[in-house]
Write an enzyme that holds these catalytic residues in place. Structure first.
Site, short mmCIF file in Angstrom:
data_model
loop_
_atom_site.label_atom_id
_atom_site.label_comp_id
_atom_site.label_asym_id
_atom_site.label_seq_id
_atom_site.Cartn_x
_atom_site.Cartn_y
_atom_site.Cartn_z
N ASP A 127 0.80 -1.01 0.24
CA ASP A 127 0.04 0.14 -0.20
C ASP A 127 0.10 1.49 0.12
OD1 ASP A 127 -2.45 1.51 -0.27
OD2 ASP A 127 -3.18 0.12 1.18
N ASP A 184 -10.41 3.69 -3.36
CA ASP A 184 -11.05 2.40 -3.22
C ASP A 184 -12.34 2.02 -3.61
OD1 ASP A 184 -8.88 1.82 -1.36
OD2 ASP A 184 -9.25 1.74 0.20
C1 GAL Z 1 -6.14 1.07 1.60
C2 GAL Z 1 -6.07 -0.11 -0.22
C3 GAL Z 1 -7.28 -1.28 0.35
C4 GAL Z 1 -7.00 -1.60 1.61
C5 GAL Z 1 -6.52 -0.88 2.84
C6 GAL Z 1 -6.01 -1.16 3.88
O1 GAL Z 1 -5.36 2.30 0.72
O2 GAL Z 1 -6.43 0.98 -1.44
O3 GAL Z 1 -7.37 -1.96 -0.43
O4 GAL Z 1 -5.39 -2.06 1.56
O5 GAL Z 1 -6.25 1.00 1.97
O6 GAL Z 1 -6.44 -0.31 5.56
#
Ligand code: GAL
Length: 376
Positions: A127, A184
């Site tokens: 991430d 997301d």
């Molecule tokens: C976001 C990511 C999500 C999930 C989340 C977890 O940045 O895009 O898919 O992994 O973090 O905190």
């Protein structure tokens, strides 16, 4: 790890977020096998954010699994997942903390890659939260890629920087096998539609070795869990799955597969749709028709064995919209004397040979999808 086809699996985030545990992962692994998901190709079981303690181990500096959620440690979970014939995925972050505020791998890349290798991980989602301001994004993905490539285990890097820094232009060069290109998803038609449309110019960058990941599927979530929003109808879920299949996107299920309903199970194991997604040539579709600001389009994907996949999309509210597309737009002029022999991928029905044009009525927020052979 060089994925030749879009990776397929399950990821905990969409439904479970922090509500993950040893028991829940084992039950999910069981379900993936018992319900035929593994047999259909869904091989990765990926634990997303929130799996670790809030701080690293004071002595070893390693990230440690949350002792309440994973009382047997992570290797035991991974061994169980592997014993089912599945592959095991973990999660970390290029910044100092993960998005949900657990330790990130910034400055610890090599130590963490070794830790993931000790767990027996096959996949790492990486991430982008809490990245130090002056740190160079591409360099951080290179750093984790090199750490993984020297950790003694084949671990695929799944980058997740949400499309920042024109990621499609450089991510393949880092060695990543797939890369998130958008923010997301949530469980609504508008969310998956906009995610899909935002990438129309970028699917040409998605190919064997490094696939454009437009996020975990919400198909079958039925508005339950972490990314619940307005929910989707069956028609809309089918649209979502069709788009992901047509554009060779990784298919990471986000619903609770322990309780997956029959409609969803049939959809995500539809052999013709999966054939389109997993076609070895993994070519991007071209536009055979572009109307209403890309709300009513026809996409055609050239596949192996001289097959074509054809997708009609109707993102408007106009139910039963009649869409007409001359075969000339595909490159089959009337003078060629050829037509398309269509199979409806949703019903498996043989629709015979269509000459000169295709005309179909398409439901609101819906699609028609075909596999075709050129004949005549
Ligand atoms: C976001 C990511 C999500 C999930 C989340 C977890 O940045 O895009 O898919 O992994 O973090 O905190």
């Amino acid at each position: 790890m060089f994925p030749k086809k879009p990776p397929m699996g399950f990821n905990t985030w969409n439904t479970f977020a922090e509500n993950i545990s040893d028991e829940m992962i084992r039950a999910t692994a069981d379900a993936m096998v018992e319900k035929g998901l593994l047999a259909a190709g869904y091989e990765y079981l990926v634990i997303d954010d929130c799996w670790s303690e809030r701080q690293r181990d004071k002595i070893t500096d390693k990230i440690i699994p949350d002792a309440k959620k994973f009382p047997n440690g992570m290797k035991a979970v991974s061994d169980y997942v592997h014993s089912k014939g599945l592959k095991f995925g973990m999660y970390s972050c290029a910044g100092v903390r993960t998005c949900a505020d657990y330790p990130g791998s910034f400055g610890h890349e090599y130590l963490d890659a070794e830790t993931f290798a000790e767990y027996g991980a096959d996949f790492l989602k990486y991430d982008y939260c809490y990245k130090p301001k002056d740190a160079d994004g591409p360099l951080l993905y290179r750093r984790m890629s090199m750490a993984l490539r020297s950790c003694g285990r084949d671990i695929m890097l799944s980058a997740c920087n949400w499309g920042c820094d024109d990621v499609h232009k450089w991510i393949r060069s880092t060695g990543a096998g797939m890369y998130r290109s958008t923010g997301d998803i949530n469980d609504s038609f508008v969310s998956f539609r906009d995610i899909f449309l935002s990438q129309l110019d970028n699917y040409v960058y998605s190919a064997p070795g490094c696939f454009n990941d437009i996020d975990m599927l919400t198909v079958g979530m039925r508005n339950r869990g972490n990314v619940a929003a307005s929910g989707c109808t069956d028609e809309e879920y089918r649209t979502e799955f069709a788009l992901w299949c047509m554009f060779s996107a990784p298919l990471m299920l986000g619903c609770d597969v322990r309780n997956i309903d029959d409609v969803t199970l049939r959809l995500v194991t539809n052999p013709l749709m999966l054939r389109v997604n997993q076609d070895e040539e993994a070519r991007p579709p071209f536009f055979a028709l572009r109307e209403h600001n890309d709300l009513c389009n026809v996409y055609v994907k050239v596949m192996s064995n001289n097959e074509l996949a054809v997708l009609f999309t109707n993102f408007t509210e106009d139910d039963g919209r009649s869409m007409w597309m001359p075969l000339e737009n595909i490159g089959i002029p009337v003078t060629a004397g050829k037509g398309l022999h269509l199979t409806d991928v949703y019903t498996g029905e043989d629709l015979g040979v269509h000459k000169e044009y295709l005309r179909f009525s398409v439901p609101a927020h819906g699609t028609r999808m075909f596999i075709a052979k050129i004949e005549g």
